[in-house]
Design a protein around this motif. Structure first.
Motif, mmCIF file in Angstrom:
data_model
loop_
_atom_site.group_PDB
_atom_site.id
_atom_site.type_symbol
_atom_site.label_atom_id
_atom_site.label_comp_id
_atom_site.label_asym_id
_atom_site.label_seq_id
_atom_site.Cartn_x
_atom_site.Cartn_y
_atom_site.Cartn_z
ATOM 1 N N ILE A 103 -32.971 -12.320 95.697
ATOM 2 C CA ILE A 103 -33.406 -11.533 94.766
ATOM 3 C C ILE A 103 -33.989 -12.148 94.071
ATOM 4 O O ILE A 103 -33.071 -11.769 92.697
ATOM 5 C CB ILE A 103 -31.524 -10.850 94.697
ATOM 6 N N PRO A 104 -34.659 -11.962 93.834
ATOM 7 C CA PRO A 104 -35.638 -13.016 92.719
ATOM 8 C C PRO A 104 -35.666 -11.764 91.576
ATOM 9 O O PRO A 104 -36.225 -10.735 91.709
ATOM 10 C CB PRO A 104 -36.654 -13.236 93.086
ATOM 11 N N ALA A 105 -35.753 -12.476 90.081
ATOM 12 C CA ALA A 105 -35.667 -12.062 88.887
ATOM 13 C C ALA A 105 -36.275 -12.224 87.974
ATOM 14 O O ALA A 105 -36.337 -13.886 87.427
ATOM 15 C CB ALA A 105 -34.534 -10.857 88.502
ATOM 16 N N ALA A 106 -37.376 -12.014 87.480
ATOM 17 C CA ALA A 106 -38.322 -12.131 86.621
ATOM 18 C C ALA A 106 -37.789 -12.487 84.936
ATOM 19 O O ALA A 106 -36.700 -10.861 84.587
ATOM 20 C CB ALA A 106 -39.285 -11.352 86.326
ATOM 21 N N THR A 107 -37.285 -13.402 84.127
ATOM 22 C CA THR A 107 -37.275 -13.202 82.978
ATOM 23 C C THR A 107 -38.330 -13.866 82.178
ATOM 24 O O THR A 107 -38.710 -14.646 82.202
ATOM 25 C CB THR A 107 -35.424 -13.770 82.845
ATOM 26 N N ASP A 108 -37.597 -13.439 80.506
ATOM 27 C CA ASP A 108 -37.790 -14.044 79.253
ATOM 28 C C ASP A 108 -37.951 -16.133 79.355
ATOM 29 O O ASP A 108 -37.162 -16.578 79.845
ATOM 30 C CB ASP A 108 -38.504 -13.477 78.073
ATOM 31 N N GLY A 109 -39.386 -16.557 79.935
ATOM 32 C CA GLY A 109 -39.102 -17.539 79.297
ATOM 33 C C GLY A 109 -38.837 -18.592 80.466
ATOM 34 O O GLY A 109 -38.256 -20.228 80.394
ATOM 35 N N HIS A 110 -38.712 -18.104 81.862
ATOM 36 C CA HIS A 110 -39.100 -18.904 82.913
ATOM 37 C C HIS A 110 -39.758 -18.252 83.989
ATOM 38 O O HIS A 110 -41.164 -17.017 84.191
ATOM 39 C CB HIS A 110 -37.617 -17.677 83.214
ATOM 40 N N TYR A 111 -39.887 -18.973 84.866
ATOM 41 C CA TYR A 111 -41.006 -18.646 86.414
ATOM 42 C C TYR A 111 -40.452 -19.608 87.551
ATOM 43 O O TYR A 111 -39.908 -20.296 87.572
ATOM 44 C CB TYR A 111 -42.640 -19.428 85.532
ATOM 45 N N TYR A 112 -41.514 -19.242 88.625
ATOM 46 C CA TYR A 112 -41.350 -19.208 89.795
ATOM 47 C C TYR A 112 -42.587 -19.583 90.140
ATOM 48 O O TYR A 112 -43.337 -19.385 90.007
ATOM 49 C CB TYR A 112 -40.811 -18.262 90.682
ATOM 50 N N LEU A 113 -41.142 -21.028 90.461
ATOM 51 C CA LEU A 113 -42.077 -22.241 91.766
ATOM 52 C C LEU A 113 -42.216 -22.458 93.095
ATOM 53 O O LEU A 113 -41.413 -22.353 93.574
ATOM 54 C CB LEU A 113 -42.192 -23.533 90.753
ATOM 55 N N PHE A 127 -40.082 -23.713 99.344
ATOM 56 C CA PHE A 127 -39.278 -23.029 98.868
ATOM 57 C C PHE A 127 -39.933 -23.018 97.475
ATOM 58 O O PHE A 127 -40.633 -23.200 97.034
ATOM 59 C CB PHE A 127 -38.374 -24.251 98.629
ATOM 60 N N VAL A 128 -38.782 -21.932 97.065
ATOM 61 C CA VAL A 128 -38.856 -21.783 95.148
ATOM 62 C C VAL A 128 -38.076 -22.031 93.943
ATOM 63 O O VAL A 128 -36.837 -21.575 94.525
ATOM 64 C CB VAL A 128 -39.169 -20.310 95.717
ATOM 65 N N VAL A 129 -38.027 -22.068 93.065
ATOM 66 C CA VAL A 129 -37.345 -23.088 92.109
ATOM 67 C C VAL A 129 -37.612 -21.983 90.899
ATOM 68 O O VAL A 129 -38.779 -21.654 90.466
ATOM 69 C CB VAL A 129 -37.042 -24.183 92.053
ATOM 70 N N LYS A 130 -36.552 -21.684 89.588
ATOM 71 C CA LYS A 130 -36.957 -21.298 88.153
ATOM 72 C C LYS A 130 -36.875 -21.961 87.813
ATOM 73 O O LYS A 130 -35.569 -23.142 87.393
ATOM 74 C CB LYS A 130 -36.195 -19.803 88.321
ATOM 75 N N LEU A 131 -37.772 -22.093 86.935
ATOM 76 C CA LEU A 131 -37.945 -22.952 86.033
ATOM 77 C C LEU A 131 -37.795 -22.442 84.477
ATOM 78 O O LEU A 131 -38.459 -21.304 84.620
ATOM 79 C CB LEU A 131 -39.234 -24.120 86.072
ATOM 80 N N GLY A 132 -37.995 -23.115 83.396
ATOM 81 C CA GLY A 132 -38.366 -22.751 81.930
ATOM 82 C C GLY A 132 -39.696 -23.348 81.820
ATOM 83 O O GLY A 132 -40.215 -24.527 82.372
ATOM 84 N N SER A 133 -40.284 -22.372 80.510
ATOM 85 C CA SER A 133 -40.976 -22.917 79.938
ATOM 86 C C SER A 133 -40.856 -23.371 78.303
ATOM 87 O O SER A 133 -40.240 -23.046 77.700
ATOM 88 C CB SER A 133 -42.386 -22.102 79.127
ATOM 89 N N PRO A 134 -41.034 -24.770 77.991
ATOM 90 C CA PRO A 134 -40.692 -25.685 76.662
ATOM 91 C C PRO A 134 -40.417 -24.360 75.866
ATOM 92 O O PRO A 134 -39.845 -25.070 75.068
ATOM 93 C CB PRO A 134 -41.814 -27.168 77.357
ATOM 94 N N GLU A 135 -41.759 -23.870 75.309
ATOM 95 C CA GLU A 135 -41.822 -23.426 74.159
ATOM 96 C C GLU A 135 -41.688 -21.855 74.267
ATOM 97 O O GLU A 135 -41.166 -21.878 73.186
ATOM 98 C CB GLU A 135 -44.089 -22.811 74.057
ATOM 99 N N VAL A 183 -31.755 -26.072 95.705
ATOM 100 C CA VAL A 183 -32.710 -24.958 95.740
ATOM 101 C C VAL A 183 -31.992 -23.611 95.224
ATOM 102 O O VAL A 183 -31.949 -23.422 94.369
ATOM 103 C CB VAL A 183 -33.806 -25.068 96.908
ATOM 104 N N SER A 184 -30.365 -23.724 95.172
ATOM 105 C CA SER A 184 -29.299 -22.553 95.564
ATOM 106 C C SER A 184 -29.147 -22.863 93.291
ATOM 107 O O SER A 184 -29.294 -21.337 93.267
ATOM 108 C CB SER A 184 -28.522 -21.706 96.585
ATOM 109 N N LEU A 185 -28.755 -23.863 93.438
ATOM 110 C CA LEU A 185 -28.407 -23.932 92.050
ATOM 111 C C LEU A 185 -29.954 -24.156 91.093
ATOM 112 O O LEU A 185 -29.372 -23.755 89.846
ATOM 113 C CB LEU A 185 -28.495 -25.252 91.744
ATOM 114 N N MET A 186 -31.285 -24.066 91.096
ATOM 115 C CA MET A 186 -31.908 -23.678 90.746
ATOM 116 C C MET A 186 -32.361 -22.350 90.885
ATOM 117 O O MET A 186 -33.917 -21.991 90.465
ATOM 118 C CB MET A 186 -34.017 -24.816 91.287
ATOM 119 N N GLU A 187 -31.576 -21.619 91.257
ATOM 120 C CA GLU A 187 -31.737 -19.960 91.476
ATOM 121 C C GLU A 187 -33.061 -19.492 92.458
ATOM 122 O O GLU A 187 -33.682 -18.906 92.013
ATOM 123 C CB GLU A 187 -31.593 -19.756 89.850
ATOM 124 N N GLY A 188 -33.377 -20.360 93.705
ATOM 125 C CA GLY A 188 -34.126 -20.247 94.011
ATOM 126 C C GLY A 188 -33.988 -20.309 95.706
ATOM 127 O O GLY A 188 -33.060 -19.658 95.913
#
Length: 741
Positions: A501-511, A581-589, A559-564
């Protein structure tokens, strides 16, 4: 003598008779005058007499009568005309008052009689009130008994005590000859005699539940009078000498009972009833009163409530006991699992060290041999040894990673890294293998893929290498395409993967990364097996592929550890395969977490090929491993001294050594203590030699332990010549070198 017209001859006046009449009239007048006085006194003293005006009228009549008798005294002598007129007037008034009084008495006599009737009515009412007061006292006494009975049956939650106490207290309160309780049987088709007051009949006697009298009682919640000769009332010895007393029966709802058993009775539902039968003494004129029937109904309801509470308590105690047993079993299982995990971890730690030590020798010596002058056939054999050794090392790493993933000890090491560079490095590692098989690999990064990202570069790189490596391994000819883009959370929701169940959060995106090959494809029914440990598909192209069966299983957990999520798509055999595969990464800024730059080998701009004159000290308790490490450093031009124990290391450590390599061997060894003592010996940083750990594991705990004692680096065995060369270059340039997690 003059003659008269009298019928009787005139009598000469007799003085004596005249005297008597005179005296009599005087006393009559006196009596008449005294009676009104007495009536006046009576009226004055009596405040409740309702006919005062009648007494006044009667008093006037008496006064006038007395007045006539008083006036009559003057008529015995010669009297005047005046006396005659007064006498006549008095008699006329007396006649009028007398007639009025007589007529008034005719009117008030019924009222006087009604006063007598009311007196009788009041007497009857008083008697009835006395009876009602007696009934109220009886009801109060009965109510007291009900409260006592309710207290008795509520003071215990044992159903047998409740039922027996109910029968005893009812028998004592209502003076019953017999009282019995019938309960439903296992089948629910019969009533079974469960309890009796006098115990004159054996418990266990049954009657059909469909009897009309039972249906009559069960159809109402009121107490019902039943025939003393019906089956449920035949619970006392039959005797022809006495007339049986009245019998009543009332239902007892078995509310919310579960597993209510008497003599191995079954579970009862909320629709079932018990039957309570109560009998008055035989040969008695006593009958059931309304308040007694109400008492029986109240007691039946109280018994039902008490039984429900008892059943709930029993269920609660049973559930508590089961929960306690389950907790004991779970605690035992937990302890066994913890013991098994400790045993597994200890085994893996031992095997990790025991396997890495010979692998370190094989890889190091093979890499040293590879840099010598070899004929082509010898070089091929050495390369085969190195390739097989590296494959075995990968297998060891996979087993350890999987173990750490399963027990939850493996954590992500998030930091800022260059995402584009990582993709290019992976392709540079894969391309030599693909070129041998004449496979073309293309990489397409969408414009929205950021250059920098926050995440675990090593684990992401491991997943990417595994997925692309599988595509290269199973594809004999054709091409492999790698596509990466930033996906919105809404577009990733798929009914085929309900757990993701992907969920959008501030400062993160799905690759989203897609690797598509033109290989042999996979049978759709075999796809779920790909994520199982040590399992491979059994299609001919996949057999003998050289895999361990751990790659995708580990990738899925990473991948599960990376919320993907990761999944495989294939239209069947011979139609290629697509891994996504899909993983959740953060934006540095935007990242709020700590930013730890990932230090990779690429940070060293220039790697030295030789380190002539560099003095190094090696502490390793294993002679083979110590010799191999010494050979690697001497091959690179270092001046090497070796020791086999911490005591020797502490004695040999001095400023002349630039680098000290300490083998940590197994967890709990004294290598860390040795490093701490060396660091304390040299107070100035520039005078202290650089301390590097040679470890069988570079997990977070090992790295933190190395940091804590002041080590400058930690590298993972086995180590090849190239790896040792890069380690020394990085160490001399940055004064620190640590393997990524």
């Amino acid at each position: 003598m003059e003659s008269c017209n009298c019928i009787e001859p005139q009598w000469p006046p007799d003085d004596l008779l005249m005297k008597y009449q005179y005296i009599s009239d005087f006393f009559i007048a006196l009596a008449y005058f005294s009676i009104p006085l007495e009536l006046i006194y009576f009226v004055k003293k009596s405040a409740v007499f309702p006919y005062r005006w009648v007494l006044v009228q009667f008093g006037a009549f008496i006064v006038l009568c007395g007045a006539t008798h008083l006036i009559n005294l003057w008529t015995f002598r010669i009297h005047t005309k005046t006396v005659e007129v007064v006498m006549t007037t008095a008699k006329v008034l007396t006649a009028v008052v007398s007639c009025a009084t007589a007529l008034m008495l005719v009117h008030i006599i019924p009222d006087l009689l009604s006063v007598k009737t009311r007196e009788l009515f009041l007497k009857n009412k008083a008697a009835e009130l006395d009876r009602e007061m007696g009934l109220i006292r009886t009801q109060e006494e009965t109510g007291r008994h009900v409260r006592m009975l309710t207290h008795e049956i509520r003071s215990t939650l044992d159903r047998h005590t409740i039922l027996k106490t109910t029968l005893v207290e009812l028998g004592r309160t209502l003076a019953l000859e017999e009282c019995a309780l019938w309960m439903p049987t296992r089948t629910g088709l019969e009533l079974q005699l469960a309890y009796t007051l006098r115990q004159q009949n054996p418990v266990g006697f049954t009657v059909p539940i469909q009897l009309p009298v039972i249906n009559q009682v069960f159809s109402t919640n009121r107490a019902v009078k039943i025939s003393p000769n019906c089956p449920v009332a035949r619970i006392r010895p039959v005797s022809g000498k006495y007339i049986p007393g009245e019998v009543v029966a009332v239902r007892v709802p078995l509310l919310h009972l579960s597993n209510f058993q008497i003599n191995d009775w079954p579970e009862l539902s909320t629709k079932r009833y018990a039957l309570m039968v109560l009998m008055l003494p035989s040969d008695s004129a006593r009958q059931w009163h309304v308040h007694e029937l109400e008492l029986v109904e109240v007691v039946a309801d109280q018994v039902a409530v008490a039984l429900s509470h008892a059943a709930i308590l029993e269920e609660s105690m049973r559930a508590q006991q089961q929960l306690l047993e389950q907790n004991v079993a779970l605690d035992l299982a937990r302890r066994e699992a913890e013991t098994a995990i400790r045993a597994r971890n200890d085994f893996l730690a031992v095997m990790n060290h025991e396997m890495r030590t010979p692998m370190h020798a094989i890889i190091a010596l093979s890499s040293l041999l590879q840099e010598t002058d070899l004929i082509p056939e010898q070089r091929l054999m050495v390369e085969a040894i190195l390739k097989s050794s590296n494959l075995l090392t990968t297998l060891i790493n996979d087993v350890l990673d999987l173990s750490r993933l399963e027990d939850g000890s493996l954590k992500l090491d998030n930091g800022v890294f260059n995402l584009h560079t990582m993709f290019r490095e992976v392709l540079n590692l894969i391309k030599p293998i693909a070129s041998v098989k004449k496979l073309s690999i293309t990489l397409t990064l969408a414009p929205d893929v950021p250059e920098l990202a926050v995440g675990d570069e090593k684990r992401l790189m491991q997943v990417l290498l595994n997925v692309i490596g599988n595509a290269v391994k199973f594809t004999k000819e054709g091409s492999i395409s790698v596509n990466a883009l930033v996906a919105k959370a809404e577009s990733l929701r798929d009914a085929r993967t309900p757990d993701f169940i992907p969920a959008a959060t501030d400062g993160h995106y799905y690759l989203r990364v897609q690797v598509k090959d033109s290989g042999p494809g996979i049978n759709p029914q075999d796809i779920p097996k790909l994520y199982t440990k040590f399992a491979e598909t059994q299609t001919p192209p996949n057999r003998n592929s050289g895999g361990s069966g751990l790659g995708l299983a580990i990738c899925k957990r990473f991948v599960s550890l990376m919320e993907g999520n990761i999944w495989i798509e294939s239209d069947g055999l011979g139609k290629g395969c697509t891994a996504i595969f899909v993983v959740k990464l953060g934006s540095p800024e935007r990242s709020n977490g700590p930013v730890v730059p990932f230090a990779s080998n690429a940070l060293v701009n220039q790697i030295q090929s030789s380190f002539g004159g560099l003095k190094a000290l090696i502490m390793d308790e294993n002679g083979v491993s110590r010799t191999v490490t010494k050979g690697l450093l001497m091959h690179l031009g270092c001046n090497v001294t070796t020791v086999a124990s911490s005591e020797e290391c502490l004695l040999a450590a001095s400023q002349e050594f630039k680098v000290i390599f300490i083998d940590l061997c197994m967890p709990g060894s004294d290598g860390l203590e040795t490093a701490a003592h060396i660091r304390k010996r040299f107070s100035k940083r520039h005078e202290r030699p650089l301390i590097v750990a040679l470890a069988g594991s570079t997990d977070r705990m090992t790295r933190e332990s190395c940091f804590r004692v002041g080590m400058d680096g930690c590298i993972l065995k086995p180590v090849s010549v190239d790896r040792m060369r890069s380690v020394l270059s990085e160490l001399l340039e940055q004064r620190t070198v640590f393997e990524p997690l």
